[in-house]
Motif scaffolding. Sequence first.
Motif, PDB file in Angstrom:
ATOM      1  N   THR B   2       0.828  -1.206   0.000  1.00 41.55           N
ATOM      2  CA  THR B   2       0.000   0.000   0.000  1.00 41.55           C
ATOM      3  C   THR B   2       0.865   1.260   0.000  1.00 41.55           C
ATOM      4  O   THR B   2       1.818   1.363   0.749  1.00 41.55           O
ATOM      5  CB  THR B   2      -0.899   0.031   1.263  1.00 41.55           C
ATOM      6  N   ILE B   4       1.010   5.100   0.906  1.00 41.44           N
ATOM      7  CA  ILE B   4       0.331   6.074   1.776  1.00 41.44           C
ATOM      8  C   ILE B   4       1.009   7.430   1.613  1.00 41.44           C
ATOM      9  O   ILE B   4       2.227   7.548   1.798  1.00 41.44           O
ATOM     10  CB  ILE B   4       0.406   5.652   3.259  1.00 41.44           C
ATOM     11  N   TYR B  35      -3.749   4.599  -3.927  1.00 42.34           N
ATOM     12  CA  TYR B  35      -3.004   5.115  -2.770  1.00 42.34           C
ATOM     13  C   TYR B  35      -3.973   5.508  -1.677  1.00 42.34           C
ATOM     14  O   TYR B  35      -5.160   5.752  -1.934  1.00 42.34           O
ATOM     15  CB  TYR B  35      -2.152   6.334  -3.179  1.00 42.34           C
ATOM     16  N   GLU B  36      -3.447   5.564  -0.488  1.00 39.43           N
ATOM     17  CA  GLU B  36      -4.227   6.036   0.643  1.00 39.43           C
ATOM     18  C   GLU B  36      -3.656   7.372   1.104  1.00 39.43           C
ATOM     19  O   GLU B  36      -2.479   7.659   0.861  1.00 39.43           O
ATOM     20  CB  GLU B  36      -4.162   5.022   1.800  1.00 39.43           C
ATOM     21  N   GLU B  64       5.768   3.376   1.500  1.00 41.07           N
ATOM     22  CA  GLU B  64       5.444   2.162   0.739  1.00 41.07           C
ATOM     23  C   GLU B  64       6.300   1.060   1.357  1.00 41.07           C
ATOM     24  O   GLU B  64       7.506   1.002   1.125  1.00 41.07           O
ATOM     25  CB  GLU B  64       5.812   2.382  -0.738  1.00 41.07           C
TER      26      GLU B  64
END
Lengths: 212, 212
Positions: B2, B4, B35-36, B64
């Motif tokens: 993920t 971020i 993406y967050e 990441e």
Amino acid sequence: MTIIITAFERSPDGGKGLARDMRVRWALEEVGQPYEVRLVSFRAMKEPAHLRLHPFGQIPTYEEGDLALFETGAIVFHIAARHAGLLPDDANARARAITWMFAALNTVEPAILELATATILEGDKPWSKERLPLVEERVRNRLGQLSARLGDADWLDGAFSAGDLMMVSVLLRLKSSGILDEFPKLAAYVARGEARPAYKRAFAAQLAINAG
Amino acid sequence: MTIIITAFERSPDGGKGLARDMRVRWALEEVGQPYEVRLVSFRAMKEPAHLRLHPFGQIPTYEEGDLALFETGAIVFHIAARHAGLLPDDANARARAITWMFAALNTVEPAILELATATILEGDKPWSKERLPLVEERVRNRLGQLSARLGDADWLDGAFSAGDLMMVSVLLRLKSSGILDEFPKLAAYVARGEARPAYKRAFAAQLAINAG
């Protein structure tokens, strides 16, 4: 293939090593690549032949076979990406070293450029004296943050990298202002950069053109 | 893994897309990476937890897995280097696209930052009115050179690249000043950037946080 860079025919700093070809010379010396230098006059820098190489009419440029580059950060990155010595092998460490290159050029140098503008281009303006402390304070703010991050380390992230080369080069512009000495860790960091044999060779090469 | 990124809890521009997370969002949209977003307040930006991620106490940051980066130019470069869509395959064309990233951040943006400083931070100073034309002239000088190089092309060097993403992002800061409209080729160039679907998705995502 021969590497050809451009530099001032007469550097405005008279050979103090603050012209931007110094950053490229230093990088080439760190990776052990020979290079040739083509000197350009202020007039030639604004003429079409040079503007084709550098759209903003500045130095340095970089030519290698059919590749032509401008912009110091890009040239130093190109050298660092193609030759060992300026970027770590580990992918994450490499990304962090590149981060410091960008931080030097886009977060630290703009404040320092403002100070140069305030003292050189606007030094004779009626607001100059009153405004200067504000500009200096913005520089100090950045330097305080940078010094806190550097701490007692020799370099910004592990071994010396293109990120340090660029940060030291940017900070060197402050030397004559006295502000750098307010941050002893940064002053020592810059001195470590200047003590590198590659820096010294690059400095001597540009001085040989500009002295006398 | 993920991705971020961080962004302002409340952007000073109220969602006009000028905060620097926009550049990272746009790059991620161009290469199709989800993406967050973690929002940070102005207070949190200056606290140790955030300063560990970003030594200058700003946004955006990029995480990441075990990689943590700051500095927009470095983050966009990292994204462009790892995913197809923002840098050409040909080595020389790639080096030139990277050149435009650095040119946007170190040659064009400093003049634009000075203008922002002059109007926002120093807008109430006694010298503000007399000094502003000088600052604007330095911006115009850069834009004139950039416009001459762009000419009638759609993008700065062949296909759209991370260099264009960065240059358009930098020029967007001028929109409210009216100066961009004095350079119709550049105004059209910026409009082409804003018309890209990836730009629009990124813009909508940051607006959703900042509107209302």
